[in-house]
Write a protein that holds these residues in place. Structure first.
Motif, short mmCIF file in Angstrom:
data_model
loop_
_atom_site.label_atom_id
_atom_site.label_comp_id
_atom_site.label_asym_id
_atom_site.label_seq_id
_atom_site.Cartn_x
_atom_site.Cartn_y
_atom_site.Cartn_z
N ASP A 1 0.94 -1.14 0.03
CA ASP A 1 -0.05 0.00 -0.12
C ASP A 1 0.87 1.17 -0.16
O ASP A 1 2.12 1.37 0.49
CB ASP A 1 -0.80 -0.13 1.18
N ILE A 2 0.23 2.19 -0.64
CA ILE A 2 1.12 3.75 -0.48
C ILE A 2 0.24 4.64 0.14
O ILE A 2 -1.01 4.80 0.09
CB ILE A 2 1.28 4.27 -1.95
N SER A 3 0.70 5.11 1.28
CA SER A 3 0.18 6.26 1.94
C SER A 3 0.78 7.56 1.80
O SER A 3 1.91 7.78 1.42
CB SER A 3 0.38 5.85 3.55
N PHE A 4 -0.02 8.55 1.77
CA PHE A 4 0.30 10.03 1.46
C PHE A 4 0.48 10.92 2.68
O PHE A 4 0.58 12.29 2.45
CB PHE A 4 -0.27 10.47 0.40
N PHE B 1 6.58 12.85 0.39
CA PHE B 1 7.09 11.68 0.18
C PHE B 1 5.86 10.77 0.34
O PHE B 1 4.73 11.04 1.23
CB PHE B 1 8.11 11.13 1.28
N MET B 2 5.91 9.59 -0.40
CA MET B 2 4.84 8.44 -0.24
C MET B 2 5.48 7.23 0.64
O MET B 2 6.60 6.81 0.20
CB MET B 2 4.50 8.09 -1.62
N ALA C 1 9.02 1.89 3.12
CA ALA C 1 9.91 2.64 2.44
C ALA C 1 9.35 3.98 2.12
O ALA C 1 8.20 4.01 1.82
CB ALA C 1 10.43 1.65 1.04
N LEU C 2 10.43 4.97 1.91
CA LEU C 2 9.72 6.40 1.42
C LEU C 2 10.02 6.46 0.05
O LEU C 2 11.29 6.06 -0.45
CB LEU C 2 10.22 7.39 2.40
N LEU C 3 9.08 6.91 -0.70
CA LEU C 3 9.25 7.05 -2.19
C LEU C 3 8.90 8.45 -2.63
O LEU C 3 8.13 9.35 -1.68
CB LEU C 3 8.46 6.06 -3.02
N ASN C 4 9.71 8.94 -3.42
CA ASN C 4 9.56 10.59 -3.87
C ASN C 4 8.88 10.35 -5.27
O ASN C 4 8.70 11.35 -5.97
CB ASN C 4 10.65 11.11 -4.04
N ARG C 5 8.46 9.19 -5.86
CA ARG C 5 7.65 8.94 -7.03
C ARG C 5 6.86 7.68 -7.11
O ARG C 5 7.32 6.72 -6.32
CB ARG C 5 8.25 9.15 -8.31
N LEU D 1 11.89 -1.14 -6.09
CA LEU D 1 11.49 -1.43 -4.66
C LEU D 1 11.32 -2.93 -4.49
O LEU D 1 11.96 -3.63 -3.57
CB LEU D 1 10.07 -0.67 -4.20
N PHE D 2 10.42 -3.49 -5.28
CA PHE D 2 10.28 -4.91 -5.15
C PHE D 2 11.69 -5.90 -5.44
O PHE D 2 11.60 -6.85 -4.84
CB PHE D 2 9.00 -5.26 -6.15
#
Length: 111
Positions: free
Chosen positions: A18-21, A27-28, A46-50, A59-60
């Motif tokens: 899941d992605i949380s904002f 960051f996501m 993990a923190l993502l910027n895209r 990531l996977f």
């Protein structure tokens, strides 16, 4: 993801990403959860910027590398790694649930 969490992840049949904002500005937050024996645990964050397919692929791939280092094997999927559909002794991911994030759904992701 710790070594212990990656070892546990390799035995979990039900996984959700899941992605949380909401938590960190700009960051996501990616979260990888698993359910086994009636318990739900977070195995990786993990923190993502895209939120692109390429970011998810990286990531996977990285998660799979951490599991490989900890267990000596990559993540297994029952429909790919079982000897038959009735093979109940096979450990591995039976179901991976994704949210409606565009990056996770855009392209096919191969671990």
């Amino acid at each position: 993801m710790t070594k212990t969490q990656s070892q546990k992840l390799s035995t979990v049949p039900y996984v959700q990403s899941d992605i949380s904002f909401k938590r960190v500005a700009n960051f996501m937050e990616f979260e990888l959860l698993g359910r086994k024996d009636g318990r739900c645990l977070v195995y990786a964050r993990a923190l993502l910027n895209r939120e692109s397919a390429e970011a998810h692929l990286h990531l996977f791939w990285r998660i799979n590398q951490i599991v490989l280092q900890a267990t000596g094997e990559t993540l297994k999927f029952r429909h790919l790694h079982s000897l038959s559909l009735s093979d109940t002794n096979m450990t591995g991911i039976l179901l991976w649930t994704l949210d409606q994030g565009g990056g996770q759904a855009k392209d096919e992701i191969y671990i």
